[in-house]
Enzyme design. Structure first.
Site, PDB file in Angstrom:
ATOM      1  N   MET A  64       0.837  -1.205   0.000  1.00  0.00           N
ATOM      2  CA  MET A  64       0.000   0.000   0.000  1.00  0.00           C
ATOM      3  C   MET A  64       0.871   1.255   0.000  1.00  0.00           C
ATOM      4  SD  MET A  64      -3.406  -0.880   2.105  1.00  0.00           S
ATOM      5  CE  MET A  64      -2.733  -0.560   3.728  1.00  0.00           C
ATOM      6  N   GLY A  65       2.159   1.100  -0.320  1.00  0.00           N
ATOM      7  CA  GLY A  65       3.032   2.271  -0.368  1.00  0.00           C
ATOM      8  C   GLY A  65       3.479   2.709   1.012  1.00  0.00           C
ATOM      9  N   LEU A 116       6.520   3.170   1.740  1.00  0.00           N
ATOM     10  CA  LEU A 116       7.460   2.058   1.870  1.00  0.00           C
ATOM     11  C   LEU A 116       8.581   2.347   2.862  1.00  0.00           C
ATOM     12  CD1 LEU A 116       7.788   0.909  -1.867  1.00  0.00           C
ATOM     13  CD2 LEU A 116       6.094   0.264  -0.140  1.00  0.00           C
ATOM     14  N   HIS A 152       9.516  -3.301   3.418  1.00  0.00           N
ATOM     15  CA  HIS A 152       9.085  -3.504   2.031  1.00  0.00           C
ATOM     16  C   HIS A 152      10.298  -3.711   1.117  1.00  0.00           C
ATOM     17  CE1 HIS A 152       5.782  -0.803   3.711  1.00  0.00           C
ATOM     18  NE2 HIS A 152       5.114  -1.895   3.376  1.00  0.00           N
ATOM     19  N   GLY A 196       5.141 -10.290   3.958  1.00  0.00           N
ATOM     20  CA  GLY A 196       5.906 -10.177   5.188  1.00  0.00           C
ATOM     21  C   GLY A 196       5.271 -10.969   6.327  1.00  0.00           C
ATOM     22  N   ARG A 235       2.455   2.646   9.599  1.00  0.00           N
ATOM     23  CA  ARG A 235       1.660   3.353  10.615  1.00  0.00           C
ATOM     24  C   ARG A 235       2.513   3.867  11.773  1.00  0.00           C
ATOM     25  NH1 ARG A 235      -2.507  -0.670   8.908  1.00  0.00           N
ATOM     26  NH2 ARG A 235      -4.230   0.563   8.051  1.00  0.00           N
TER      27      ARG A 235
END
Ligand code: AMP
Length: 285
Positions: free
Chosen positions: A32-33, A35, A39, A149, A189
């Protein structure tokens, strides 16, 4: 060199066709970016395993609940492009919502049972949204291998089950959780955390490590381990526990004793930010 950004499904299909025609295998990393190094590690693993690597960046509305952070989820495409390219991506797929969900999209994918535990009850419809978008992305990219992940343990289990149950011809590879130096699992987040919350957040992984130690020293009673896990987590100032469970590593169902590999999985609110983490226990790792 910066990887090319494709915004349409047609562009991705054309790039995949060309790569296949020159004999290349296709690796895929859905994201979802926003990053980070977690990622990037997935992209590097993908580049090791396949010749042509596609990273998708799509904040998927169908996996967010009405009160969740879809609108404020960080969108950082240029930085994401640099990180993906540096890690070995050959193409970035960054579609708009209309490209992925044209009007009158009414088909959804649900993986039962595995979605009824852990994050499932706290986030109704979340895994249905994840499975639907991931299956769509698999159908668009048609990769040989896709990389996920371990940080999102339940998600990786659910995707593996979906691929098995629906005979999707893609191999799922699960890569280890990448952590900050102080143990906090990297997450897009984490940037929502205040300085005080950030300084307390590593307590989550410490609690998980403590449980793993107890299991390694011979504690096999899951109820006792779960209550130890809770008492470690309540020590984190301001933390609100969403769940703290120890479940079978494969079925995600409750287990009374550690006779098979299990996973200790937690979701904790620090302020309004919901953080998840997990650790596999009951096996030497
Ligand atoms: P997302 O953060 O939701 O965009 O996740 C995209 C992919 O990156 C998923 O397969 C996640 O499990 C994976 N991922 C996110 N954070 C980490 C991390 N700290 N370590 C390893 N993989 C991660």
């Amino acid at each position: 060199m910066l990887a090319r950004v494709a915004n349409t499904i047609a562009e991705v299909r054309a790039a995949v066709k060309a790569a296949r025609q020159s004999g290349k295998t296709i690796g895929f990393v859905p994201t979802m970016g926003a990053l980070h190094e977690g990622h990037a590690a997935l992209v590097r693993a993908a580049k090791k395993a396949s010749d042509f690597v596609i990273v998708s960046i799509f904040v998927n509305p169908t996996q967010f609940g009405p009160k969740e952070d879809f609108a404020k989820y960080p969108r950082t495409l240029e930085a994401d492009r640099a990180i993906s390219s540096e890690a070995g991506a050959d193409l970035i797929f960054a579609p708009g919502v209309e490209e992925m969900y044209p009007e009158r999209s009414v088909t959804f994918v649900e993986v039962k049972e595995l979605d009824a535990v852990l994050c499932g009850p706290s986030r109704p419809g979340h895994f249905r949204g994840v499975c639907t978008v991931v299956l769509k992305l698999f159908n668009i990219v048609q990769p040989d291998k896709a990389h996920f992940g371990a940080k999102d343990y339940q998600q990786a289990r659910i995707i593996s089950q979906m691929v098995r149950d629906l005979n999707v011809p893609v191999a799922i590879q699960v890569e280890p959780t990448v952590r900050e130096q102080d143990g906090l699992a990297m997450s897009s987040r984490n940037r929502y955390l205040s300085a005080a919350e950030r300084s307390r957040a590593p307590g989550i992984y410490k609690a998980l490590q403590d449980i793993r130690e107890r299991a390694l020293s011979g504690e096999v009673d899951v109820a006792r381990l779960e209550s130890a896990l809770e008492s470690e987590l309540v020590k984190i100032i301001g933390a609100k526990i969403d769940y703290a469970r120890i479940v079978d590593a494969e079925t995600l169902q409750p287990t009374a004793r550690l006779t098979r590999p299990a996973v200790a999985a937690v979701a904790v609110f620090l302020g309004t930010t919901r953080l998840i983490d997990n650790i596999v226990i009951g096996v030497e790792n």
